[in-house]
Write an enzyme that holds these catalytic residues in place. Structure first.
Site, PDB file in Angstrom:
ATOM      1  N   ASN A 120      58.530  72.383  16.699  1.00 20.36           N
ATOM      2  CA  ASN A 120      57.906  73.310  15.758  1.00 20.36           C
ATOM      3  C   ASN A 120      56.508  72.872  15.330  1.00 20.36           C
ATOM      4  OD1 ASN A 120      58.481  75.683  13.662  1.00 20.36           O
ATOM      5  ND2 ASN A 120      57.546  74.011  12.530  1.00 20.36           N
ATOM      6  N   ASP A 121      56.418  71.679  14.786  1.00 21.91           N
ATOM      7  CA  ASP A 121      55.179  71.269  14.117  1.00 21.91           C
ATOM      8  C   ASP A 121      54.048  70.923  15.082  1.00 21.91           C
ATOM      9  OD1 ASP A 121      56.550  71.497  11.642  1.00 21.91           O
ATOM     10  OD2 ASP A 121      57.481  69.553  12.025  1.00 21.91           O
ATOM     11  N   VAL A 122      54.390  70.414  16.264  1.00 19.00           N
ATOM     12  CA  VAL A 122      53.342  69.970  17.193  1.00 19.00           C
ATOM     13  C   VAL A 122      52.818  71.108  18.060  1.00 19.00           C
ATOM     14  CG1 VAL A 122      54.206  67.610  17.221  1.00 19.00           C
ATOM     15  CG2 VAL A 122      55.024  69.248  18.941  1.00 19.00           C
ATOM     16  N   THR A 123      53.338  72.329  17.840  1.00 20.75           N
ATOM     17  CA  THR A 123      52.833  73.498  18.572  1.00 20.75           C
ATOM     18  C   THR A 123      52.288  74.550  17.610  1.00 20.75           C
ATOM     19  OG1 THR A 123      55.014  74.575  18.550  1.00 20.75           O
ATOM     20  CG2 THR A 123      54.499  73.170  20.449  1.00 20.75           C
ATOM     21  N   ALA A 174      58.577  69.466   8.991  1.00 25.62           N
ATOM     22  CA  ALA A 174      57.455  69.337   8.067  1.00 25.62           C
ATOM     23  C   ALA A 174      57.486  70.405   6.987  1.00 25.62           C
ATOM     24  CB  ALA A 174      56.132  69.427   8.833  1.00 25.62           C
TER      25      ALA A 174
END
Length: 460
Positions: free
Chosen positions: A384-387, A425
């Site tokens: 989720n957070d790294v994209t 996050a």
């Protein structure tokens, strides 16, 4: 040759093996040799220490070895998804050992403790104490025993500063007046409290950096213990551990475009309820496993982006089957690895290596980002957070400026996710609402298995 000479030679060999271990583990082709070198080096270090003529009774040492082995074996058999919290527990145990040894050495030497020894002893117990409780907090967050979101309160950074300053103040007082032994427990107590308050305000998205930073603290405290005990091997091993942890922390922070101070004091990871609520009202496009299989089969270039969703579903072996099925069809499949994907440094690399994905198929973020515009399908599995494209476009987002994988630039993006809840996050992802994105709702392992079945005619 005296026993002491033999011990020094053993320590020298062990030190060389520790250095070679770090060197070899820097490459996947030699990583296994690095692990063996580290294990043999530690075995030699323990054996050399047991030869010390200062040991008067081996009974308690034998009991400790049995207890340690009894604890260590189960810890080594945990699921791959539990490795981050197991690593945090290892840091906690090591730091606890350092703190107890430091306390014992102080009370054995007081009141005549030389200034230098008192200085490094204070550093040892302060770092050891805060690492012990901080690592326990990190393990609790990762295991979801403690709340995963930052626990913050007004003036927390000021309170933390006062606590740290208090511990340092006591250390300086003891250096000048080592006979004031009654202050020593307060120094340890403050360090223990500081460790708790240091980690609980840190959100889950920062756990990779926290783990590597705690690793550095544990190493530095062990190096300080080496000076206290006049043990060269401890100094070398601790310095290697501490420096490698600090270097890794720098890499992790750079990967998030954030500073150490921001990681430690920024309370990143709080849920943005209002923003998330606004996004959830937007429509999303979903697809079935059959539709996803058809899109993948028609592609020429596919990039798989693994995240913690893959880890928690233990889907890495099914992902390998998907890789095999697509490769047999002539599809080029690669894996995009973000430095902070998962819950610890290298988490995705470890999982994919466990399922025998060829290592040359694992491509780092900087190398693969330029290829997404020519990619037919980007398959995101829980990352989720790294994209999250908000990192590029939304200046109000807590992750603004963080380097991400540019999956939204692929022709088609497919995201396997259980639901529309924000990631670890606590930040919603605008990627899910783009016109070229298809949501594949369900358990990652089950969904990937269904895709494989469609691609192989039901034989997956």
């Amino acid at each position: 040759m005296t026993i002491q000479n033999v011990i020094e030679i053993i320590y020298l060999v062990a030190s060389a093996l520790f250095i070679l271990s770090l060197k070899w583990m820097s490459s996947p082709t030699t990583a296994r040799h690095g692990v063996w070198a580290g294990e043999i080096g530690m075995l030699l270090a323990i054996g050399g220490t047991l030869l010390n003529q200062g040991i008067v009774d081996y009974k308690w040492i034998a009991i400790a070895l049995v207890l340690g082995t009894g604890i260590g074996i189960p810890l080594g058999l945990v699921q791959m998804t539990a490795v981050p919290q197991r690593t945090a527990l290892s840091h906690a145990f090591g730091a606890f050992c350092v703190t107890v040894v430091g306390a014992a050495e102080f009370y054995l030497s007081t009141p005549h403790v030389p200034a230098f020894k008192m200085g490094v002893l204070s550093l040892e117990v302060i770092l050891g104490g805060l690492t012990f409780t901080g690592s326990l907090m990190a393990a609790g967050k990762l295991q979801e025993i403690l709340p995963q979101r930052p626990l913050t309160y007004k003036g927390q950074n000021f309170v933390n500063f006062l606590l740290f300053a208090g511990a340092v103040g006591i250390a300086v007082t003891l250096i000048l007046h080592p006979e004031m032994a009654r202050l020593f427990p307060f120094m340890i107590g403050i360090a223990l409290i500081f460790g708790v308050l240091l980690v609980i305000p840190i959100g889950g998205a920062d756990m990779p950096t926290v783990i590597s930073l705690l690793n550095a603290y544990a190493g530095l405290s062990a190096a300080a213990m080496g000076f206290v005990l006049d043990n060269k091997l401890l100094i070398i091993a601790g310095a290697l551990d501490g420096s490698s942890g600090l270097i890794l922390s720098v890499i992790m922070s750079k990967a998030m475009n954030r500073s150490f101070t921001n990681v430690l004091f920024g309370a990143f990871g709080q849920v943005q309820a209002a923003a998330a609520g606004g996004q959830e009202a937007q429509p999303v496009r979903s697809a079935t496993a059959e539709e996803a299989a058809g899109i993948l089969a028609a592609a020429n270039k596919v990039v798989v982006v693994p995240g913690y969703g893959m880890a928690v579903a233990q889907a890495q072996h099914k992902v390998r089957e998907l890789y095999d099925a697509l490769t047999k069809r002539g599809v080029e499949v690669r894996f995009a690895i973000h430095p902070v994907a998962g819950r610890m440094p290298g988490h995705m690399n470890v999982l994919l290596a466990e399922s025998d994905i060829p290592y040359d198929r694992l491509i780092e973020m900087d190398e693969i980002n330029g290829d997404f515009p020519q990619t037919d399908v980007a398959l995101v599995i829980g990352a989720n957070d790294v994209t999250n494209p908000a990192a590029r476009s939304d200046a109000s987002s807590p992750i603004f400026g963080m380097p991400i994988l540019d999956v939204d630039k692929a022709h088609t993006v497919m995201v396997i996710k259980r639901g529309m809840s924000p990631g670890f996050a606590g930040i919603d992802n605008p990627l899910y609402y783009l016109d070229n994105t298809l949501m594949l709702f369900g358990d990652a392992k089950v969904f990937v298995n269904n895709i494989v079945k469609e691609l192989t005619g039901g034989h997956g």
